[in-house]
Motif scaffolding. Sequence first.
Motif, PDB file in Angstrom:
ATOM      1  N   LEU A 161      -1.934   9.752   5.702  1.00 56.16           N
ATOM      2  CA  LEU A 161      -2.470   9.377   4.398  1.00 56.16           C
ATOM      3  C   LEU A 161      -3.888   8.858   4.565  1.00 56.16           C
ATOM      4  O   LEU A 161      -4.184   8.169   5.532  1.00 56.16           O
ATOM      5  CB  LEU A 161      -1.619   8.249   3.812  1.00 56.16           C
ATOM      6  CG  LEU A 161      -0.385   8.599   3.001  1.00 56.16           C
ATOM      7  CD1 LEU A 161       0.327   7.314   2.606  1.00 56.16           C
ATOM      8  CD2 LEU A 161      -0.736   9.397   1.763  1.00 56.16           C
ATOM      9  N   PRO A 162      -4.760   9.154   3.623  1.00 56.48           N
ATOM     10  CA  PRO A 162      -6.106   8.571   3.684  1.00 56.48           C
ATOM     11  C   PRO A 162      -6.019   7.081   3.347  1.00 56.48           C
ATOM     12  O   PRO A 162      -5.068   6.668   2.682  1.00 56.48           O
ATOM     13  CB  PRO A 162      -6.852   9.323   2.590  1.00 56.48           C
ATOM     14  CG  PRO A 162      -5.799   9.715   1.624  1.00 56.48           C
ATOM     15  CD  PRO A 162      -4.545   9.942   2.408  1.00 56.48           C
ATOM     16  N   PRO A 163      -6.970   6.281   3.794  1.00 61.47           N
ATOM     17  CA  PRO A 163      -6.898   4.849   3.484  1.00 61.47           C
ATOM     18  C   PRO A 163      -7.064   4.575   1.990  1.00 61.47           C
ATOM     19  O   PRO A 163      -7.758   5.317   1.297  1.00 61.47           O
ATOM     20  CB  PRO A 163      -8.087   4.247   4.250  1.00 61.47           C
ATOM     21  CG  PRO A 163      -8.704   5.340   5.021  1.00 61.47           C
ATOM     22  CD  PRO A 163      -8.140   6.642   4.577  1.00 61.47           C
ATOM     23  N   PHE A 164      -6.386   3.533   1.519  1.00 58.01           N
ATOM     24  CA  PHE A 164      -6.570   3.065   0.134  1.00 58.01           C
ATOM     25  C   PHE A 164      -6.138   1.618   0.103  1.00 58.01           C
ATOM     26  O   PHE A 164      -5.524   1.133   1.056  1.00 58.01           O
ATOM     27  CB  PHE A 164      -5.726   3.903  -0.835  1.00 58.01           C
ATOM     28  CG  PHE A 164      -4.272   3.992  -0.471  1.00 58.01           C
ATOM     29  CD1 PHE A 164      -3.388   2.967  -0.779  1.00 58.01           C
ATOM     30  CD2 PHE A 164      -3.769   5.108   0.211  1.00 58.01           C
ATOM     31  CE1 PHE A 164      -2.041   3.054  -0.422  1.00 58.01           C
ATOM     32  CE2 PHE A 164      -2.433   5.197   0.561  1.00 58.01           C
ATOM     33  CZ  PHE A 164      -1.569   4.162   0.248  1.00 58.01           C
TER      34      PHE A 164
END
Lengths: 152, 318
Positions: free
Chosen positions: B3-6
């Motif tokens: 997952l991309p960072p958020f």
Amino acid sequence: MTLSINGAQKTVALAPHALLLDTLRSLGLTGTKRGCDMGTCGCCAVQVDGLPVLSCLLLTKEAAGKEISTIEGLGTPNNLAPLQRLFWEVGGSQCGFCTPGFLITADAFLRSNPDPTDQEIREAISGNLCRCTGYTKIIKAIRLSAKERAKE
Amino acid sequence: MILPPFLLHRPTTVDEAVDLAALHQEEGVSFLAGGTDLLPNWKNRLNNQPHLISLQSIPSLHDVESGKIGALATLHSLLGFSPLPQGLREAIEVVASPLIRTTATIGGNLLLDTRCHFFNQSPFWRATVGSCLKAEGPVCRVVPGANSCVATFSSDLAPLLMAMDATLSFVGPQGERSLPLRTFYQQDGIRRMVLKPGEILTTISWHDDPTLLTGYAKLRIREAWDFPLLGVGCAMGLCEGYLSNLSLFLGAVDSIPIEVPTESFLGEPLTDEAIEVIAKSAYARVKPMKNVGLTPSYRKRMVPVFVRRLLMRLRGDH
Ligand SMILES: Cc1cc2nc3c(=O)[nH]c(=O)nc-3n(C[C@H](O)[C@H](O)[C@H](O)COP(=O)(O)OP(=O)(O)OC[C@H]3O[C@@H](n4cnc5c(N)ncnc54)[C@H](O)[C@@H]3O)c2cc1C
Ligand code: SF4
Ligand code: FES
Ligand code: FES
């Protein structure tokens, strides 16, 4: 943050976007497998508060405060759970990659439905994929486990 | 896929969630329910946002009562709820797989993104083919030259809940509002619906009528996992053999559920001839696209078959 895994409290440092699957595996609990990572194979199934869920589609923080059970909590090589022993005895596991997911799913299922029909077993495991066994022996192991539990 | 960072926010009240969304609106926000649609899409780098507001920890959104369901109720929990309209039970039982239904929510199902072979792919796949309008490309790959998206509407619950004339309630920066589900979806595979920025779906409700007959029929390749390639939702009122109510909606054959007109049959008995006319009119109304499984012509030919079978079943035939 603290997680309750197989009855023990574990403290973990986490990025906000950490998935439960990655958190478990980083803790050395590598029985939970990464197959598709997209919700289609069931290899990553764990129980959260007794319900089977896909850890590849669950943020770790959403499991905080809940009871997480993994395959490592079900039984150990020297002390197999009855369901694990039956998978072994009837050949419900070949390469074994899918097996933890099936066991976690079947264990939760048998608790909610102790006397299932074959059709109900098929439905219960319809979110788990197996490349090797052709499913019949998996279904047999689950059916035998239900019978054993009923005798006890 | 990673997952991309958020940044994850976990408010405990609806008001707090609405305020957080307003605060981060400019940077970009999404809401998270079960995550079974959003997380696979984010892994594929589709519609990613820097802020994710989880609605899981808001107790009021999990409330379930007869005819009124909190948006965060899981599909699994609803199967254990009684009384649940039979058609809704049938629709829930064919969503995804049992392992997904333990976390998937009813609200997330109604807000599910549309689907297309050219969209639901990894960034690598999209880069090879050239991506499309709904992701990061310049053109539609299904209808060349089109400047709008025709991705397929894939929720199983929506056609049935539209047939039941369900109502959606929202809370947003401008306060509360309610809408008939029948007016919620928009003929545009990208914009999809009339949800306003920062708005939260709170409840799904319907007039609880135990005499209403409801049913759902789904075409798919495998009996688990598969999204619908056609879904038929129907609500029927039969009074001594005469139709007092008949609503029919088709899912997965367009970017929104398609209504099949039935008014002219009200007050009449549901004869074989009437069913045939309705099945033909359903066939004439759809133009499935070549962007999900099976060929468009097969899916179209299955429309009258599924409509006919469902109407006969609800009428009481076996
Ligand atoms: C392998 C697989 C198979 C599937 N098969 C099917 C199928 O056969 N049929 C089907 O219908 N679906 C299917 N799905 C899709 C999905 O699992 C379900 O539609 C599910 O009900 C979505 O709910 P969710 O809570 O997980 O949604 P999420 O992923 O949490 O949310 C979906 C969208 O709605 C928004 N959202 C959610 N809740 C709210 C709210 N209360 N207010 C505002 N915005 C909100 C989110 O921001 C997101 O954009 C499948 C998914 C997978 C991974
Ligand atoms: S229908 Fe066209 S624009 Fe829409 S997702 Fe498919 S290829 Fe992209
Ligand atoms: S790894 Fe989670 S379902 Fe395949
Ligand atoms: S035993 Fe190999 S995938 Fe199931």
